[in-house]
Design a protein around this motif. Sequence first.
Motif, PDB file in Angstrom:
ATOM      1  N   ARG A 163      -2.007 -27.404 -12.131  1.00 43.90           N
ATOM      2  CA  ARG A 163      -2.739 -26.132 -12.240  1.00 43.90           C
ATOM      3  C   ARG A 163      -1.924 -25.020 -11.599  1.00 43.90           C
ATOM      4  NH1 ARG A 163      -9.255 -26.292 -12.275  1.00 43.90           N
ATOM      5  NH2 ARG A 163      -9.628 -24.247 -13.216  1.00 43.90           N
ATOM      6  N   THR A 164      -1.798 -23.911 -12.326  1.00 48.30           N
ATOM      7  CA  THR A 164      -0.989 -22.782 -11.867  1.00 48.30           C
ATOM      8  C   THR A 164      -1.815 -21.507 -11.967  1.00 48.30           C
ATOM      9  OG1 THR A 164       1.001 -23.875 -12.704  1.00 48.30           O
ATOM     10  CG2 THR A 164       1.171 -21.526 -12.189  1.00 48.30           C
ATOM     11  N   LEU A 165      -1.910 -20.778 -10.866  1.00 46.02           N
ATOM     12  CA  LEU A 165      -2.690 -19.554 -10.802  1.00 46.02           C
ATOM     13  C   LEU A 165      -1.780 -18.353 -10.591  1.00 46.02           C
ATOM     14  CD1 LEU A 165      -5.456 -20.746  -8.283  1.00 46.02           C
ATOM     15  CD2 LEU A 165      -5.302 -21.190 -10.744  1.00 46.02           C
ATOM     16  N   ALA A 166      -2.187 -17.204 -11.118  1.00 47.91           N
ATOM     17  CA  ALA A 166      -1.450 -15.961 -10.891  1.00 47.91           C
ATOM     18  C   ALA A 166      -2.411 -14.788 -10.983  1.00 47.91           C
ATOM     19  CB  ALA A 166      -0.310 -15.787 -11.887  1.00 47.91           C
ATOM     20  N   ASN A 167      -2.159 -13.770 -10.162  1.00 50.07           N
ATOM     21  CA  ASN A 167      -2.986 -12.560 -10.167  1.00 50.07           C
ATOM     22  C   ASN A 167      -2.106 -11.349  -9.887  1.00 50.07           C
ATOM     23  OD1 ASN A 167      -4.984 -10.985  -7.663  1.00 50.07           O
ATOM     24  ND2 ASN A 167      -5.146 -10.609  -9.852  1.00 50.07           N
ATOM     25  N   THR A 168      -2.235 -10.326 -10.708  1.00 46.38           N
ATOM     26  CA  THR A 168      -1.604  -9.038 -10.438  1.00 46.38           C
ATOM     27  C   THR A 168      -2.670  -7.960 -10.567  1.00 46.38           C
ATOM     28  OG1 THR A 168      -0.984  -8.696 -12.763  1.00 46.38           O
ATOM     29  CG2 THR A 168       0.638  -9.774 -11.334  1.00 46.38           C
ATOM     30  N   SER A 169      -2.619  -6.967  -9.683  1.00 50.07           N
ATOM     31  CA  SER A 169      -3.585  -5.883  -9.787  1.00 50.07           C
ATOM     32  C   SER A 169      -3.001  -4.606  -9.211  1.00 50.07           C
ATOM     33  CB  SER A 169      -4.892  -6.230  -9.056  1.00 50.07           C
ATOM     34  OG  SER A 169      -4.724  -6.235  -7.656  1.00 50.07           O
ATOM     35  N   VAL A 170      -3.454  -3.481  -9.756  1.00 47.86           N
ATOM     36  CA  VAL A 170      -3.134  -2.155  -9.244  1.00 47.86           C
ATOM     37  C   VAL A 170      -4.455  -1.444  -8.987  1.00 47.86           C
ATOM     38  CG1 VAL A 170      -2.021   0.063  -9.681  1.00 47.86           C
ATOM     39  CG2 VAL A 170      -0.962  -2.059 -10.525  1.00 47.86           C
ATOM     40  N   HIS A 171      -4.700  -1.110  -7.727  1.00 46.58           N
ATOM     41  CA  HIS A 171      -5.932  -0.434  -7.314  1.00 46.58           C
ATOM     42  C   HIS A 171      -5.563   0.988  -6.914  1.00 46.58           C
ATOM     43  CE1 HIS A 171      -9.639  -0.451  -4.379  1.00 46.58           C
ATOM     44  NE2 HIS A 171      -9.741   0.466  -5.331  1.00 46.58           N
ATOM     45  N   ARG A 172      -6.208   1.966  -7.521  1.00 47.83           N
ATOM     46  CA  ARG A 172      -5.941   3.385  -7.232  1.00 47.83           C
ATOM     47  C   ARG A 172      -7.237   4.063  -6.805  1.00 47.83           C
ATOM     48  NH1 ARG A 172      -5.686   5.772 -11.517  1.00 47.83           N
ATOM     49  NH2 ARG A 172      -6.401   4.077 -12.865  1.00 47.83           N
ATOM     50  N   TRP A 173      -7.153   4.904  -5.776  1.00 47.96           N
ATOM     51  CA  TRP A 173      -8.329   5.642  -5.349  1.00 47.96           C
ATOM     52  C   TRP A 173      -7.918   6.903  -4.589  1.00 47.96           C
ATOM     53  CZ3 TRP A 173      -6.286   1.554  -2.782  1.00 47.96           C
ATOM     54  CH2 TRP A 173      -6.114   1.652  -1.406  1.00 47.96           C
ATOM     55  N   THR A 174      -8.804   7.880  -4.585  1.00 52.94           N
ATOM     56  CA  THR A 174      -8.560   9.110  -3.849  1.00 52.94           C
ATOM     57  C   THR A 174      -9.320   9.071  -2.529  1.00 52.94           C
ATOM     58  OG1 THR A 174     -10.412  10.179  -4.971  1.00 52.94           O
ATOM     59  CG2 THR A 174      -8.214  10.476  -5.939  1.00 52.94           C
ATOM     60  N   ASP A 175      -8.943   9.940  -1.599  1.00 53.08           N
ATOM     61  CA  ASP A 175      -9.684  10.049  -0.350  1.00 53.08           C
ATOM     62  C   ASP A 175     -11.133  10.412  -0.667  1.00 53.08           C
ATOM     63  OD1 ASP A 175      -7.399   9.498   1.057  1.00 53.08           O
ATOM     64  OD2 ASP A 175      -6.924  11.602   1.477  1.00 53.08           O
ATOM     65  N   GLY A 176     -12.060   9.754  -0.009  1.00 57.99           N
ATOM     66  CA  GLY A 176     -13.470   9.934  -0.334  1.00 57.99           C
ATOM     67  C   GLY A 176     -13.933   9.048  -1.465  1.00 57.99           C
ATOM     68  N   PHE A 178       0.841  -1.191   0.000  1.00 62.13           N
ATOM     69  CA  PHE A 178       0.000   0.000   0.000  1.00 62.13           C
ATOM     70  C   PHE A 178       0.881   1.247   0.000  1.00 62.13           C
ATOM     71  CE2 PHE A 178      -2.124   3.271   2.752  1.00 62.13           C
ATOM     72  CZ  PHE A 178      -2.975   3.744   1.766  1.00 62.13           C
ATOM     73  N   THR A 179       0.611   2.144  -0.941  1.00 60.90           N
ATOM     74  CA  THR A 179       1.345   3.405  -1.034  1.00 60.90           C
ATOM     75  C   THR A 179       0.350   4.554  -0.889  1.00 60.90           C
ATOM     76  OG1 THR A 179       2.892   2.364  -2.582  1.00 60.90           O
ATOM     77  CG2 THR A 179       2.920   4.776  -2.435  1.00 60.90           C
ATOM     78  N   PRO A 180       0.372   5.255   0.255  1.00 63.02           N
ATOM     79  CA  PRO A 180      -0.576   6.358   0.443  1.00 63.02           C
ATOM     80  C   PRO A 180      -0.169   7.583  -0.358  1.00 63.02           C
ATOM     81  CG  PRO A 180       0.900   6.209   2.318  1.00 63.02           C
ATOM     82  CD  PRO A 180       1.253   5.054   1.425  1.00 63.02           C
ATOM     83  N   GLY A 181      -1.109   8.470  -0.579  1.00 65.31           N
ATOM     84  CA  GLY A 181      -0.831   9.704  -1.302  1.00 65.31           C
ATOM     85  C   GLY A 181      -2.120  10.387  -1.694  1.00 65.31           C
ATOM     86  N   SER A 182      -2.020  11.449  -2.482  1.00 63.57           N
ATOM     87  CA  SER A 182      -3.231  12.093  -2.980  1.00 63.57           C
ATOM     88  C   SER A 182      -4.033  11.113  -3.813  1.00 63.57           C
ATOM     89  CB  SER A 182      -2.867  13.321  -3.812  1.00 63.57           C
ATOM     90  OG  SER A 182      -2.028  12.950  -4.907  1.00 63.57           O
ATOM     91  N   GLU A 183      -3.346  10.142  -4.407  1.00 59.50           N
ATOM     92  CA  GLU A 183      -3.971   9.012  -5.072  1.00 59.50           C
ATOM     93  C   GLU A 183      -3.392   7.755  -4.441  1.00 59.50           C
ATOM     94  OE1 GLU A 183      -4.759   8.958  -9.484  1.00 59.50           O
ATOM     95  OE2 GLU A 183      -3.366   7.258  -9.390  1.00 59.50           O
ATOM     96  N   ASN A 184      -4.171   7.127  -3.549  1.00 57.52           N
ATOM     97  CA  ASN A 184      -3.714   5.921  -2.874  1.00 57.52           C
ATOM     98  C   ASN A 184      -3.549   4.789  -3.881  1.00 57.52           C
ATOM     99  OD1 ASN A 184      -3.975   6.928  -0.050  1.00 57.52           O
ATOM    100  ND2 ASN A 184      -6.145   7.081  -0.623  1.00 57.52           N
ATOM    101  N   ARG A 185      -2.639   3.873  -3.573  1.00 57.57           N
ATOM    102  CA  ARG A 185      -2.349   2.781  -4.513  1.00 57.57           C
ATOM    103  C   ARG A 185      -2.077   1.501  -3.741  1.00 57.57           C
ATOM    104  NH1 ARG A 185       1.211   2.624  -9.923  1.00 57.57           N
ATOM    105  NH2 ARG A 185       1.829   0.418  -9.910  1.00 57.57           N
ATOM    106  N   LEU A 186      -2.694   0.408  -4.217  1.00 58.08           N
ATOM    107  CA  LEU A 186      -2.442  -0.913  -3.659  1.00 58.08           C
ATOM    108  C   LEU A 186      -2.002  -1.836  -4.784  1.00 58.08           C
ATOM    109  CD1 LEU A 186      -2.695  -2.688  -1.026  1.00 58.08           C
ATOM    110  CD2 LEU A 186      -4.824  -3.533  -2.033  1.00 58.08           C
TER     111      LEU A 186
END
Length: 561
Positions: A419-432, A384-392
């Motif tokens: 069976r092999t599974l993989a997941n990558t994601s980037v979630h971005r959001w602002t306060d509120g 998790f990287t906080p900021g004006s635009e938070n990012r996970l």
Amino acid sequence: MRSRIIMSMLTGATLAVSVLLGAGPAPAAASSAVTASFATSSAGAASPAASFPARSAAAADTPPAVFGTDWHDPLTAAPPVTRPDTRSCQVTLAEAQFRDFTPYRGMYTPPRGCGDHWSKVVLRLDGKVKGRQFDRLGYLHVGGVEIFRTSTPEPSPDGIEWSVEKDVTRYSDTFRQSRDVEMLIGNVVDDTYTGVIDVKVTLTFYTGTPARTPDRVLTLRDGTLTVPRNSERIVAEVYATGSGGGCEEYWYLTVPDSAPYSCKAADGPYREVQITVDGQLAGIAAPFPTVWTGGWSNPFLWYVIPGPRAFDIKPIEYDLTPFAGILDDGRPHRVEVSVVGVPAGQTGWSTPVNVLVRQDTKSARVTGKLTAPQVGELANSTVFTPGSENRLDTRGGHRLTVAGYVDTSHGRVRTTVVRTLANTSVHRWTDGENMDGLDATWTDDESVTVEGRGAARTTRTQRTYTMDGTTTLGTDDRLRTVLTLGDRAAVVEIHDGRRAAWSRRDDAYTGDATYSANVPRDQRHAVGTTSERYRMYGSDGCYDRRLTTVQGVLTEDRADC
């Protein structure tokens, strides 16, 4: 603004006390992809057929400047179910109006005049609804076997009609004798939500050369499974859906407890559907990130074209044949399904199980052994990287190998499943959460090798699911959602080291819709463009159809190939 956005995001499928209520996109007169046959059930995608009907380009009316009070009936670009040119018989399974959580209950009786071994069995749902209503989630059971799971479109005030078709030939064993029928599309009808969901479901049975289908279709009893002692192949299917009207409907957006976001999950958004036999891990799979027709804060994305699979929810399949040597002892064995990542004690997933069995008809008893269970370490990390635009940033994955053999009337047969599974994601959001976006990819690669009965046969399947979208709420209260979804699969069948068959499927959805939030329905001034392209090609032929809508008007319906 946070509460207004979140209430909109969570408007969708609801699961309460094992009763399904919720969300779902709507199918059309031509809809629903074909489920892979039992003979290749681990493939996860049927080969395209050269006989798929072609569709000509459709001329459309000029779209209005904004959405009106009515729009085109829901439809999808998925291929219709192909039907043989043989005599057929039709049976009505259910005919009901859903206003609440009261299931429809009836009795199924096999068709007369078409025998009891069929070349194909096709399920068809025809539905209609008008007024105001959320999307709702539903199921259909015959003799306790779940043969269909679906969701509904959100209606226009003037009313819509839609239909879904599904190849249910694999459940032929269930259809050979009279059975209880239970169907439910959980609904709420009151002064605000006025839409009564009116549906009719039929089965059509086609004569001709009988299809190769499972000998038995079983369900669990009190969480246990008892299979015939001569079971040679065993496949479990799980209709896994994240719902509940809460955060598990949007599990891919959840964040660790330490991050400032409205939907929490201690381990973040990684989910994995696991099946165990007597407590031993037997199968893993990536769940499909279904988006229902109220999803992503914006019903205007889905009024005509639903997201992939929303009307025909496909089961996850697990080849349990390596465990046949354990299961064939005639005793009940505990079979359990769980979802990795769901917070302890939290509901929100439904995971009904069917088990499809092929028997060795020349043996009263088949014996065998589980030889090589190899469970890799489950990886799941979030930053998790906080900021004006938070990012996970999330990365997760897992690998499982199971192998075993059975001694049959035609010799020893070894089955190895990797069976092999993989997941990558980037979630971005602002306060509120006035801006909320996700870019995610899930892969689920599987290899099933069968040796000992003729030439060695391997089926390799590569599944890829993608989601890339952003919802923003401007200072003028205009809410905009831009979203793309992808559902892809590549299947290769190898016999004795040579490619025998192959297929590729690519179902791609794109939408961009904007409306005024927090105002009465007739003041939303909504605009939206949506499109879907469904391509299927391979050694058996090709299918390619593209749909486009503008403000609810169908402006393109084009077939290539």
